[in-house]
Design a protein around this motif. Structure first.
Motif, PDB file in Angstrom:
ATOM      1  N   CYS A 105       2.505  12.000  -6.513  1.00 50.73           N
ATOM      2  CA  CYS A 105       1.822  10.755  -6.900  1.00 50.73           C
ATOM      3  C   CYS A 105       2.258  10.251  -8.265  1.00 50.73           C
ATOM      4  O   CYS A 105       1.671   9.279  -8.776  1.00 50.73           O
ATOM      5  CB  CYS A 105       0.305  10.965  -6.898  1.00 50.73           C
ATOM      6  SG  CYS A 105      -0.384  11.390  -5.290  1.00 50.73           S
ATOM      7  N   THR A 106       3.242  10.886  -8.862  1.00 48.67           N
ATOM      8  CA  THR A 106       3.651  10.485 -10.209  1.00 48.67           C
ATOM      9  C   THR A 106       4.135   9.045 -10.244  1.00 48.67           C
ATOM     10  O   THR A 106       3.835   8.281 -11.184  1.00 48.67           O
ATOM     11  CB  THR A 106       4.746  11.434 -10.730  1.00 48.67           C
ATOM     12  OG1 THR A 106       4.258  12.770 -10.698  1.00 48.67           O
ATOM     13  CG2 THR A 106       5.149  11.064 -12.144  1.00 48.67           C
ATOM     14  N   GLY A 107       4.908   8.618  -9.211  1.00 47.46           N
ATOM     15  CA  GLY A 107       5.433   7.253  -9.185  1.00 47.46           C
ATOM     16  C   GLY A 107       4.341   6.201  -9.157  1.00 47.46           C
ATOM     17  O   GLY A 107       4.485   5.141  -9.779  1.00 47.46           O
ATOM     18  N   PHE A 108       3.262   6.470  -8.448  1.00 47.87           N
ATOM     19  CA  PHE A 108       2.150   5.510  -8.404  1.00 47.87           C
ATOM     20  C   PHE A 108       1.323   5.561  -9.680  1.00 47.87           C
ATOM     21  O   PHE A 108       0.921   4.532 -10.222  1.00 47.87           O
ATOM     22  CB  PHE A 108       1.250   5.801  -7.203  1.00 47.87           C
ATOM     23  CG  PHE A 108       1.929   5.611  -5.875  1.00 47.87           C
ATOM     24  CD1 PHE A 108       2.306   4.360  -5.443  1.00 47.87           C
ATOM     25  CD2 PHE A 108       2.195   6.703  -5.062  1.00 47.87           C
ATOM     26  CE1 PHE A 108       2.929   4.183  -4.209  1.00 47.87           C
ATOM     27  CE2 PHE A 108       2.811   6.544  -3.843  1.00 47.87           C
ATOM     28  CZ  PHE A 108       3.188   5.286  -3.410  1.00 47.87           C
ATOM     29  N   ALA A 109       1.048   6.772 -10.162  1.00 47.01           N
ATOM     30  CA  ALA A 109       0.175   6.917 -11.334  1.00 47.01           C
ATOM     31  C   ALA A 109       0.809   6.332 -12.584  1.00 47.01           C
ATOM     32  O   ALA A 109       0.100   5.799 -13.455  1.00 47.01           O
ATOM     33  CB  ALA A 109      -0.164   8.385 -11.534  1.00 47.01           C
ATOM     34  N   ASP A 110       2.137   6.423 -12.708  1.00 50.08           N
ATOM     35  CA  ASP A 110       2.816   5.921 -13.905  1.00 50.08           C
ATOM     36  C   ASP A 110       3.107   4.426 -13.819  1.00 50.08           C
ATOM     37  O   ASP A 110       3.573   3.838 -14.804  1.00 50.08           O
ATOM     38  CB  ASP A 110       4.129   6.691 -14.114  1.00 50.08           C
ATOM     39  CG  ASP A 110       3.886   8.166 -14.432  1.00 50.08           C
ATOM     40  OD1 ASP A 110       2.740   8.496 -14.812  1.00 50.08           O
ATOM     41  OD2 ASP A 110       4.825   8.976 -14.286  1.00 50.08           O
ATOM     42  N   ASN A 111       2.862   3.792 -12.675  1.00 49.98           N
ATOM     43  CA  ASN A 111       3.127   2.359 -12.493  1.00 49.98           C
ATOM     44  C   ASN A 111       1.872   1.574 -12.850  1.00 49.98           C
ATOM     45  O   ASN A 111       0.826   1.710 -12.222  1.00 49.98           O
ATOM     46  CB  ASN A 111       3.546   2.075 -11.049  1.00 49.98           C
ATOM     47  CG  ASN A 111       4.037   0.642 -10.869  1.00 49.98           C
ATOM     48  OD1 ASN A 111       3.877  -0.203 -11.736  1.00 49.98           O
ATOM     49  ND2 ASN A 111       4.638   0.368  -9.723  1.00 49.98           N
ATOM     50  N   ASP A 164      -1.323  19.869  -7.546  1.00 50.10           N
ATOM     51  CA  ASP A 164       0.076  19.480  -7.699  1.00 50.10           C
ATOM     52  C   ASP A 164       0.194  17.979  -7.476  1.00 50.10           C
ATOM     53  O   ASP A 164       0.170  17.492  -6.343  1.00 50.10           O
ATOM     54  CB  ASP A 164       0.931  20.256  -6.706  1.00 50.10           C
ATOM     55  CG  ASP A 164       2.411  19.929  -6.851  1.00 50.10           C
ATOM     56  OD1 ASP A 164       2.769  19.229  -7.827  1.00 50.10           O
ATOM     57  OD2 ASP A 164       3.200  20.358  -5.985  1.00 50.10           O
ATOM     58  N   GLU A 165       0.319  17.189  -8.555  1.00 52.00           N
ATOM     59  CA  GLU A 165       0.349  15.731  -8.479  1.00 52.00           C
ATOM     60  C   GLU A 165       1.760  15.172  -8.547  1.00 52.00           C
ATOM     61  O   GLU A 165       1.945  13.975  -8.822  1.00 52.00           O
ATOM     62  CB  GLU A 165      -0.505  15.131  -9.598  1.00 52.00           C
ATOM     63  CG  GLU A 165      -1.967  15.560  -9.550  1.00 52.00           C
ATOM     64  CD  GLU A 165      -2.821  14.816 -10.564  1.00 52.00           C
ATOM     65  OE1 GLU A 165      -2.276  13.918 -11.236  1.00 52.00           O
ATOM     66  OE2 GLU A 165      -4.016  15.109 -10.674  1.00 52.00           O
ATOM     67  N   SER A 166       2.740  15.977  -8.285  1.00 51.09           N
ATOM     68  CA  SER A 166       4.127  15.521  -8.401  1.00 51.09           C
ATOM     69  C   SER A 166       4.443  14.386  -7.421  1.00 51.09           C
ATOM     70  O   SER A 166       5.238  13.492  -7.732  1.00 51.09           O
ATOM     71  CB  SER A 166       5.081  16.696  -8.174  1.00 51.09           C
ATOM     72  OG  SER A 166       4.864  17.282  -6.891  1.00 51.09           O
ATOM     73  N   ALA A 196       0.845  -1.190   0.000  1.00 44.38           N
ATOM     74  CA  ALA A 196       0.000   0.000   0.000  1.00 44.38           C
ATOM     75  C   ALA A 196       0.884   1.246   0.000  1.00 44.38           C
ATOM     76  O   ALA A 196       1.955   1.279   0.608  1.00 44.38           O
ATOM     77  CB  ALA A 196      -0.927   0.003   1.203  1.00 44.38           C
ATOM     78  N   GLY A 197       0.442   2.263  -0.727  1.00 43.64           N
ATOM     79  CA  GLY A 197       1.162   3.532  -0.788  1.00 43.64           C
ATOM     80  C   GLY A 197       0.207   4.709  -0.749  1.00 43.64           C
ATOM     81  O   GLY A 197      -0.946   4.603  -1.175  1.00 43.64           O
ATOM     82  N   GLN A 198       0.688   5.841  -0.228  1.00 44.24           N
ATOM     83  CA  GLN A 198      -0.126   7.051  -0.138  1.00 44.24           C
ATOM     84  C   GLN A 198       0.685   8.246  -0.621  1.00 44.24           C
ATOM     85  O   GLN A 198       1.923   8.263  -0.537  1.00 44.24           O
ATOM     86  CB  GLN A 198      -0.598   7.286   1.294  1.00 44.24           C
ATOM     87  CG  GLN A 198      -1.556   6.241   1.818  1.00 44.24           C
ATOM     88  CD  GLN A 198      -1.976   6.517   3.244  1.00 44.24           C
ATOM     89  OE1 GLN A 198      -1.326   7.265   3.972  1.00 44.24           O
ATOM     90  NE2 GLN A 198      -3.096   5.921   3.661  1.00 44.24           N
ATOM     91  N   CYS A 199      -0.038   9.231  -1.130  1.00 38.91           N
ATOM     92  CA  CYS A 199       0.604  10.463  -1.568  1.00 38.91           C
ATOM     93  C   CYS A 199      -0.393  11.613  -1.403  1.00 38.91           C
ATOM     94  O   CYS A 199      -1.605  11.391  -1.353  1.00 38.91           O
ATOM     95  CB  CYS A 199       1.084  10.360  -3.016  1.00 38.91           C
ATOM     96  SG  CYS A 199      -0.221   9.977  -4.208  1.00 38.91           S
ATOM     97  N   ALA A 200       0.154  12.843  -1.331  1.00 35.58           N
ATOM     98  CA  ALA A 200      -0.677  14.036  -1.128  1.00 35.58           C
ATOM     99  C   ALA A 200      -0.741  14.844  -2.421  1.00 35.58           C
ATOM    100  O   ALA A 200       0.235  14.927  -3.176  1.00 35.58           O
ATOM    101  CB  ALA A 200      -0.127  14.889  -0.002  1.00 35.58           C
ATOM    102  N   VAL A 201      -1.902  15.412  -2.666  1.00 38.77           N
ATOM    103  CA  VAL A 201      -2.124  16.264  -3.845  1.00 38.77           C
ATOM    104  C   VAL A 201      -2.619  17.621  -3.345  1.00 38.77           C
ATOM    105  O   VAL A 201      -3.824  17.814  -3.139  1.00 38.77           O
ATOM    106  CB  VAL A 201      -3.125  15.627  -4.821  1.00 38.77           C
ATOM    107  CG1 VAL A 201      -3.311  16.518  -6.059  1.00 38.77           C
ATOM    108  CG2 VAL A 201      -2.676  14.235  -5.235  1.00 38.77           C
ATOM    109  N   PRO A 202      -1.734  18.616  -3.147  1.00 47.06           N
ATOM    110  CA  PRO A 202      -2.179  19.940  -2.700  1.00 47.06           C
ATOM    111  C   PRO A 202      -2.686  20.774  -3.871  1.00 47.06           C
ATOM    112  O   PRO A 202      -2.302  20.558  -5.029  1.00 47.06           O
ATOM    113  CB  PRO A 202      -0.912  20.547  -2.094  1.00 47.06           C
ATOM    114  CG  PRO A 202       0.201  19.879  -2.826  1.00 47.06           C
ATOM    115  CD  PRO A 202      -0.257  18.490  -3.165  1.00 47.06           C
ATOM    116  N   LEU A 203      -3.577  21.710  -3.579  1.00 48.66           N
ATOM    117  CA  LEU A 203      -4.103  22.623  -4.594  1.00 48.66           C
ATOM    118  C   LEU A 203      -3.280  23.912  -4.540  1.00 48.66           C
ATOM    119  O   LEU A 203      -3.235  24.610  -3.521  1.00 48.66           O
ATOM    120  CB  LEU A 203      -5.570  22.919  -4.322  1.00 48.66           C
ATOM    121  CG  LEU A 203      -6.298  23.758  -5.378  1.00 48.66           C
ATOM    122  CD1 LEU A 203      -6.372  23.000  -6.698  1.00 48.66           C
ATOM    123  CD2 LEU A 203      -7.702  24.119  -4.899  1.00 48.66           C
ATOM    124  N   VAL A 204      -2.606  24.225  -5.648  1.00 53.74           N
ATOM    125  CA  VAL A 204      -1.749  25.407  -5.734  1.00 53.74           C
ATOM    126  C   VAL A 204      -2.528  26.513  -6.462  1.00 53.74           C
ATOM    127  O   VAL A 204      -2.892  26.357  -7.627  1.00 53.74           O
ATOM    128  CB  VAL A 204      -0.441  25.091  -6.472  1.00 53.74           C
ATOM    129  CG1 VAL A 204       0.431  26.336  -6.574  1.00 53.74           C
ATOM    130  CG2 VAL A 204       0.306  23.968  -5.763  1.00 53.74           C
TER     131      VAL A 204
END
Length: 573
Positions: free
Chosen positions: A268-274, A264-266, A166-174
């Protein structure tokens, strides 16, 4: 003449005495007559009407006719009963039981107890006035009994293992605010010349029409009370430009603020591209306050940051069969695919392993014992009875059959279905049973994640009461089995389990698919076809009297000799 007169006088006296009673009788008769008159009409109607026998409760015309026929010919009762009995299930079950009952030749039984019977019938012939002498032979230890501890089914897995993480990541609104000046002009957008520049004369890339205002009035009307425009001119367009146009004079210059909010999805890029990662859920983690001041501008958004949760999988070849194969005592039976996928990703390997032998007490056979009775000495030779264990097992099997007969389904040795689950290539295994040590305490296994029913199955299987039916996959992912379930049929005794396992091979009546097997018992016809002499009951021999135990004859002989000594002691000889 006198006699007649005397009789008359007597009758008059009687009538005088009975006068009060006659009045009462007349009243009673009047009441009875009135009651009879009230019922006369109903009685006449009932006598004249034709009765319908079908209205009588539990009346069956055919049954009555059959009973009348049997009453006329009672001998037919026995013949009719005999004809019906042959087709009755209960009668057939009783006849089959009698036909298949174990039988023993009385002569064989007599031979076994002949010596004791002979002494019991004429004890004085063996004891009267004779000396007792003799000698004891040598006792030698017997070889280990023929009974074995049995076998158990061990399974392991091989194939593809999927590891899930399981992995988690944050997506802040800039959010950003851009301020820029705007130059506003009037232009002609109707095609009629009004002394204004054409709107098309402005740069279409940086200018845009933002509104309209009323044009000049072409004709006014005055009715003496009010003055109004009777012919308005075409509207005048308002146009806004990002840069000034030197050809025209703006009627206004303003400053405009533009708000841009981009996630800002930077992170989560590792999960989204996998491609092996799947987004499970996205939740808002920052929504208070909704309105915030950015570069002096109030910006309102329902959420300012999200958290995304991913599940990622990885594939690799795996096996957990090394422990079983390293024992060297387990025999490989077969390999089965746990899923219906092609090609198969997960396999289960099935082995048959021997149970460890239990400690047996050493037993002896004593040969050469000499017993002398009536001056005659005889050496008793003893050999082990190899057929004793089979006879005891067969008798116990028949006793089990009587105790486990289900009259509702007319079946024998019905079992109960039990299942247990385990992770494929996992550490926790709730399906360990026979062949594996019992973990003391149900609460420990339950705390580790096993169900209470699975722990009870673990104990019953360890006791040899359950037959392994097979395994099926209960949860899979991407064609790979993650969790499997083992199906068992458990019985009331170890003997019942052996009869089911080996009896199904004789019929043949194989187990159903592991997901569907319901542990049905044998029908009476199926049980009648079984040959118990071809079955291997070595696993249960230890639970009965071993064939190599000391014969009861030795104990009987010692008891007889003691009685002889007591007899002479009482006689003073």
């Amino acid at each position: 003449m006198r006699l007649t007169q005397s009789l008359r006088l007597g009758l008059l006296a009687l009538l005088a005495v009975a006068a009060p009673l006659s009045a009462q009788q007349q009243d009673a008769r009047a009441d009875g007559k009135a009651f009879g008159e009230s019922l006369r009409s109903e009685a006449q109607a009932a006598a004249n009407s034709q009765h319908d026998a079908s209205t009588l409760p539990n009346y069956d015309r055919n049954a009555v006719r059959d009973l009348e026929t049997l009453a006329d010919d009672p001998d037919r009762i026995e013949s009719n009963a005999a004809a019906v009995a042959t087709g009755h299930q209960g009668y057939r079950a009783m006849r089959d039981s009698i036909a298949n009952r174990a039988r023993f030749d009385p002569d064989e039984i007599e031979d076994v107890i002949a010596r004791s019977l002979a002494i019991n019938e004429t004890p004085l012939e063996y004891t009267s006035g004779m000396d007792i002498s003799g000698g004891q032979g040598n006792c030698v230890p017997l070889p280990p009994g023929s009974g074995s501890a049995g076998t158990y089914t061990a399974t392991c897995n091989t194939g593809t293992r999927i590891d899930q993480s399981a992995g988690q990541c944050a997506v802040p609104l800039v959010a950003s605010v851009t301020q820029r000046q705007q130059w506003h002009y009037l232009c002609n957008d109707t095609g009629i010349y009004q002394g204004l520049p054409w709107c098309s004369a402005f740069d279409g890339g940086s200018c845009r029409i933002t509104g309209y205002r009323p044009g000049p009035c072409l004709q006014w009307w005055d009715n003496g009370f009010n003055r109004f425009c009777s012919e308005p001119g075409d509207p005048i367009a308002e146009i806004s430009c990002n840069a000034p146009d030197p050809r025209y004079t703006p009627y206004a210059v303003t400053t405009d603020s533009t708000v841009d909010a981009v996630p800002d999805e930077s992170q989560c890029t590792g999960f989204a591209d996998n491609g092996d990662c799947t987004l499970d859920v996205e939740i808002c983690t920052d929504a208070d306050p909704q309105t915030r001041v950015i570069d002096g501008v109030s910006v309102t958004r329902p959420c300012w940051e999200w958290q995304r949760s991913y599940t990622c999988t990885s594939r690799e070849a795996a096996t957990d069969c090394s422990d079983i194969e390293s024992q060297g005592t387990c025999r490989f039976v077969r390999e089965e695919c746990l899923t219906d996928e092609l090609p198969c990703e997960t396999w289960e390997r099935i082995y048959e392993c021997p149970l460890p032998d239990t400690e047996n007490t050493t037993q002896y056979v004593c040969d050469g014992d000499v017993y002398c009775i009536d001056g005659s000495c005889e050496t008793i030779e003893r050999t082990a009875n190899d057929e004793f264990k089979d006879a005891v097992t067969a008798l116990h099997a028949m006793d089990e059959a009587r105790g486990q007969f289900d009259p509702n389904t007319l079946t024998l040795f019905r079992g109960t279905r039990n299942t247990c689950s385990s992770k494929v290539f996992g550490v926790l295994n709730c399906c360990k049973g026979k062949g594996f040590p019992l973990i003391p305490g149900i609460s420990l296994l339950v705390a580790l994640g096993c169900d209470r029913e699975e722990v009870l199955l673990h104990q019953r299987d360890a006791q040899g009461l359950c037959a392994f039916v097979g395994t099926y996959c209960s949860k899979k992912f991407l064609g790979v089995c993650l969790t499997k379930k083992k199906a068992y049929c458990c019985f009331e005794s170890k003997l019942s389990r052996i009869l089911q396992e080996q009896g199904r091979k004789q019929l043949p009546k194989p187990w159903d698919k592991p997901k569907e097997e319901q542990c049905e018992g044998f029908t009476l016809d199926e049980f009648a076809q079984l040959d118990l002499s071809r079955m291997d009951f070595s696993e249960v021999y230890a639970e009965f009297t071993e064939a190599a135990r000391l014969p009861d004859e030795l104990e009987t002989s010692i008891l007889i000799q003691q009685k002889i000594d007591d007899y002479y002691a009482r006689g003073g000889q």
